[in-house]
Design an enzyme around this catalytic site. Sequence first.
Site, PDB file in Angstrom:
ATOM      1  N   ALA A 159       0.828  -1.206   0.000  1.00  0.00           N
ATOM      2  CA  ALA A 159       0.000   0.000   0.000  1.00  0.00           C
ATOM      3  C   ALA A 159       0.863   1.257   0.000  1.00  0.00           C
ATOM      4  CB  ALA A 159      -0.918   0.004   1.223  1.00  0.00           C
ATOM      5  N   CYS A 160       0.354   2.267  -0.700  1.00  0.00           N
ATOM      6  CA  CYS A 160       1.028   3.565  -0.702  1.00  0.00           C
ATOM      7  C   CYS A 160      -0.030   4.658  -0.751  1.00  0.00           C
ATOM      8  CB  CYS A 160       2.012   3.680  -1.867  1.00  0.00           C
ATOM      9  SG  CYS A 160       1.246   3.678  -3.496  1.00  0.00           S
ATOM     10  N   ASP A 161       0.397   5.857  -0.936  1.00  0.00           N
ATOM     11  CA  ASP A 161      -0.518   6.988  -0.859  1.00  0.00           C
ATOM     12  C   ASP A 161      -1.621   6.909  -1.909  1.00  0.00           C
ATOM     13  OD1 ASP A 161      -1.252   9.604   0.224  1.00  0.00           O
ATOM     14  OD2 ASP A 161      -0.672  10.348  -1.742  1.00  0.00           O
ATOM     15  N   SER A 193       3.796   1.197  -4.661  1.00  0.00           N
ATOM     16  CA  SER A 193       3.195  -0.043  -4.175  1.00  0.00           C
ATOM     17  C   SER A 193       3.012  -1.045  -5.310  1.00  0.00           C
ATOM     18  CB  SER A 193       1.850   0.237  -3.502  1.00  0.00           C
ATOM     19  OG  SER A 193       0.930   0.811  -4.410  1.00  0.00           O
TER      20      SER A 193
END
Length: 483
Positions: free
Chosen positions: A396-398, A404
């Site tokens: 997961a990332c922004d 990600s």
Amino acid sequence: MSTSADTVSMGGGNNSPSIRAKVQAFGGFLTNMVLPNIGAFIAWGLLTALFIPSGWMPNEEFAKIVGPAINFLLPLLLAITGGRMVGGQRGAVMGAIGAIGLIVGADIPMFLGAMVIGPLGGLIIKKFDGLLENRIPAGFEMIVNNFSLGILGFLLMLVSFEFIGPVIEAANNGITVAIEALVATGLLPLLSLINEPAKVLFLNNVIDQGIYYPLGMQAAAEQGKSIYFTVASNPGPGLGLLLAFTFFGGKTSKRTAPGAMIIHFLGGIHELYFPYVLMKPLTIVGMIGGGMTGIAVFELFDAGLVAGPSPGSIFAYLGLTPKGSFIGIIAGVLAAAGVTFLITSLILKMDKNTEETEEENLNESIEKSKAMKQEGKEVSAASEQHTTQIEKISFACDAGAGSSAMGATAFRKKLHKKGIEGIEVKHYRIEDVPEDANIVVVHKDLLDRAKIAHSDKEIITIENFLDDPNLHGLLERLENVSK
């Protein structure tokens, strides 16, 4: 309506799901597509009831919203929800792109079309992503994902506009003509022969969400109301049935029916009366009689609702009743309750069951009702069985599209190289990580945000999505578990 073991078999001799369960699961799928958007449908219904020329507070300016909302907003919401159910966020986008082709190319509100094209778009992108899984070079995920979605969406939009839309519009017109023929000949009440047994078998969602609601919205857009919203959702027959059991049932029924009646009629949970019909199958005659009477009275008063009542509570009925239909709606509900009460009371008075037999039958019917509902759930959730093993890892990332995606691709390849199979590795925006994910991998700077969204999950922090000591540790851990 037999209550034999064969009727409620949980899949038959070969343990395969029954046809009823498969249809029920399909109805559940339609329901899950419609229910999250019910608020929007009600908002449109209120807008219509208030501001169109025949409404409570006619307003030419506000009425301008009615057309765009039913033609664009509501079908797009259905398509987005259906696409997301099948293909996640990419499926939602794909469903919306396909739906706009249907909407622009059609002369009617494309509810049925949206409920087809949304899941279809989700399925297309899901299958495509599956084909490319483990084949995208690290660092190229974003460009491949964006252009694949754009190109496939572009093609689906054109196909929807040129081919799928006309087919669905023709099918919709065919169904509309058939239903309108019943209305014209006065035979619309005969729909209760289908509706009432379907309810008890948990199949009503297929009819309601798949046919009556789309047709009802189409009719409401033209007339400000529709009788189609009432033909399967009338709480009157259930009220009459439970009243009859309250007065003329056995000791067990008299004790349990009043509580069920309150929740059914006021709360709109119709399934509470199903066990009583299953216990005494002949009472379905009363339900059909009441349903037919209700529809006939609605027709007589030219009554209808502005949107689908969900749940089918008397409060929802009154809240969605437009100007000029209150007498007809109330009369239809009460007439349906009265006829069902009279027929069911006669059936119960003729019944010779002892108190012990009735209590045993009611308990058995409650279990059968639960079993039938659960069977449909098991079919629709067959692919969602989980174990205590690690099955899903979410990077997961922004935004869920850059680092990600690259990290998930690289980690999948490492798993494949180690011969570790059966673990799903995908990338998401932090808040979009699915509930059934076992492990969430995030950059250390995003740890606090990940904890807020997923406090119940194991979170692994890294500094480099491609090569990080914590990723090496996770890989070794999975390798040891797989041995």
